[in-house]
Enzyme design. Sequence first.
Site, short mmCIF file in Angstrom:
data_model
loop_
_atom_site.label_atom_id
_atom_site.label_comp_id
_atom_site.label_asym_id
_atom_site.label_seq_id
_atom_site.Cartn_x
_atom_site.Cartn_y
_atom_site.Cartn_z
N TYR A 94 -13.72 8.54 26.43
CA TYR A 94 -15.12 8.16 26.29
C TYR A 94 -15.15 6.75 25.71
O TYR A 94 -14.48 6.48 24.71
CB TYR A 94 -15.84 9.13 25.35
CG TYR A 94 -17.29 8.80 25.09
CD1 TYR A 94 -17.71 8.31 23.86
CD2 TYR A 94 -18.26 9.00 26.07
CE1 TYR A 94 -19.04 8.01 23.61
CE2 TYR A 94 -19.60 8.71 25.83
CZ TYR A 94 -19.98 8.22 24.60
OH TYR A 94 -21.30 7.92 24.34
N ASP A 125 -9.33 0.60 23.70
CA ASP A 125 -10.60 0.93 23.04
C ASP A 125 -10.25 1.60 21.71
O ASP A 125 -9.93 2.79 21.66
CB ASP A 125 -11.43 1.85 23.94
CG ASP A 125 -12.72 2.24 23.25
OD1 ASP A 125 -13.55 2.94 23.89
OD2 ASP A 125 -12.92 1.86 22.08
N LYS A 128 -17.41 1.68 14.56
CA LYS A 128 -17.25 2.69 13.49
C LYS A 128 -16.83 2.06 12.16
O LYS A 128 -17.63 1.42 11.48
CB LYS A 128 -16.30 3.78 13.95
CG LYS A 128 -16.86 4.56 15.18
CD LYS A 128 -15.93 5.68 15.59
CE LYS A 128 -16.33 6.25 16.93
NZ LYS A 128 -17.45 7.20 16.86
P1 KE4 Z 1 -20.94 4.01 19.96
O1 KE4 Z 1 -21.75 3.33 21.02
O2 KE4 Z 1 -21.26 5.50 19.83
O3 KE4 Z 1 -20.96 3.26 18.62
O4 KE4 Z 1 -19.37 3.96 20.38
C1 KE4 Z 1 -19.02 4.47 21.64
C2 KE4 Z 1 -17.54 4.80 21.63
C3 KE4 Z 1 -16.67 3.94 22.27
N1 KE4 Z 1 -15.33 4.18 22.28
C4 KE4 Z 1 -14.82 5.27 21.66
C5 KE4 Z 1 -13.34 5.50 21.69
C6 KE4 Z 1 -15.68 6.18 20.97
O5 KE4 Z 1 -15.14 7.26 20.36
C7 KE4 Z 1 -17.06 5.94 20.96
C8 KE4 Z 1 -18.04 6.88 20.27
N2 KE4 Z 1 -17.49 8.09 19.75
C9 KE4 Z 1 -18.38 9.24 19.69
C10 KE4 Z 1 -17.60 10.38 19.04
N3 KE4 Z 1 -16.72 10.99 19.96
C11 KE4 Z 1 -19.65 8.93 18.98
C12 KE4 Z 1 -20.44 10.16 18.54
C13 KE4 Z 1 -21.72 10.28 19.32
O6 KE4 Z 1 -21.74 10.00 20.54
O7 KE4 Z 1 -22.72 10.68 18.67
#
Ligand code: KE4
Length: 432
Positions: free
Chosen positions: A144, A239, A267
């Site tokens: 993801y 990533d 994060k």
């Molecule tokens: P954000 O747009 O959510 O800040 O980041 C996206 C993203 C990009 N790359 C990786 C490897 C990530 O894990 C994420 C976001 N992680 C999720 C948790 N698995 C965010 C939690 C959510 O979607 O509420």
Amino acid sequence: MQTTQSQQLFERAKKTIPGGVNSPVRAFRAVGGNPLFMKSAKGAYLYDEDGNAFIELINSWGPMVLGHAHEVVEKAVREAITGSLSFGAPTRKEIEIAELIVSMVPSVEKVRLVNSGTEATMSAIRLARGYTGREKIIKFEGCYHGHGDSFLIAAGSGAITMGVPDSPGVTKGVANDTLTAPYNDLEAVRTLVEANSGNIAAIIIEPVAGNMGLVLPKEGFLAGLRAICDKAGIVLIFDEVMTGFRLAKGGVQEGFGVLQDMTTLGKIIGGGMPVGAYGGKREIMDFVSPAGPVYQAGTLSGNPVAVSAGLAMLHYLNNRPQTYEKLESLGNQLVNGLRESLRDLGLNYTINHIGSMYSLFFTKQEVIDFATAKTSDTALFGRYFQSMLRREIYLAPSQFESLFLSTALTDENVRTIIQAHHESLQEVLVKA
Ligand code: KE4
């Protein structure tokens, strides 16, 4: 456990917010029951609107690596807000955090701040396409990279949890430019590269995958991707939104010895405030506007309050490398206890673990990719999740998420988690 307030708030929330939440995985859809509405947090504890206190292993999905309301970060934010919340003009602190990131992350020579991990990965892909003049990208099933259209193809995290790894609304044109391969399958990548010779701009990967549950790269996998990219002139993007500054000061690249061309971050970089970033080789990053032709912008990019939180967090981690030893030790202590409990109960479920991240999969198979992760019994996971919640241990409400430890966990907390785990397994399995 009393949850009346949360139930009432959830009914109210659904009237004005889709699904009652601002991010799908928070809705507890995968584990049943209603989500708990949190009121505050401190250290390793979350406190909900009904006054329940939970030892928690989500830590805002990674950012709160020092635990909640850490004085160093909170002090920085308190000081920053007195000088206005946003200027929309360059500031000294943006230079300071850029210099710190460059000094901490070996592969990053220049970096651009954005407001989320999604913005970081969307921008990185556009830049790779602009830099190479090529159109297609390769991602891995179960990974993801945020909710950008290019990534909602065989996507992990909430997309798997909600059953939409290929989301409606993503056009065929976009989907055609995203090729997918199974994680840990170099041969599949080679086949895609040969079949699309000269037209692949980037390979983007979670170098340690956390969005199908935790899945580790096999020996030689990342180095193999590096070799494929070198040979074919493809931009290799790690990533590290989830792993950056968590597994090591310099991220996964430090531990696995493979240098990527670009890195996306999020994060921890914001210390709990909305900050993302993408960075990499100078020759690539100088293609970004206004230095170069690839456009990317953001009203609140480099926001002074968010950057102050991020700076405080990164300075703390940079100046205290012993933090990573503590995270490693807590992770080993907890996972060893969980594994011992499984053995005592004659259960051979799979736990994948690295540093302060782990996932318990309710499958007996080795979990090395999306297909093997999906052999997990998600209904059983849901019963385990609810049983742990009743014991006031708050886990990620999905089988397909990694768990995250913080340095705020005490040895006593770890023992409590292991005990709750043992009792929950007995409740949902042995007695079933
Ligand atoms: P954000 O747009 O959510 O800040 O980041 C996206 C993203 C990009 N790359 C990786 C490897 C990530 O894990 C994420 C976001 N992680 C999720 C948790 N698995 C965010 C939690 C959510 O979607 O509420």
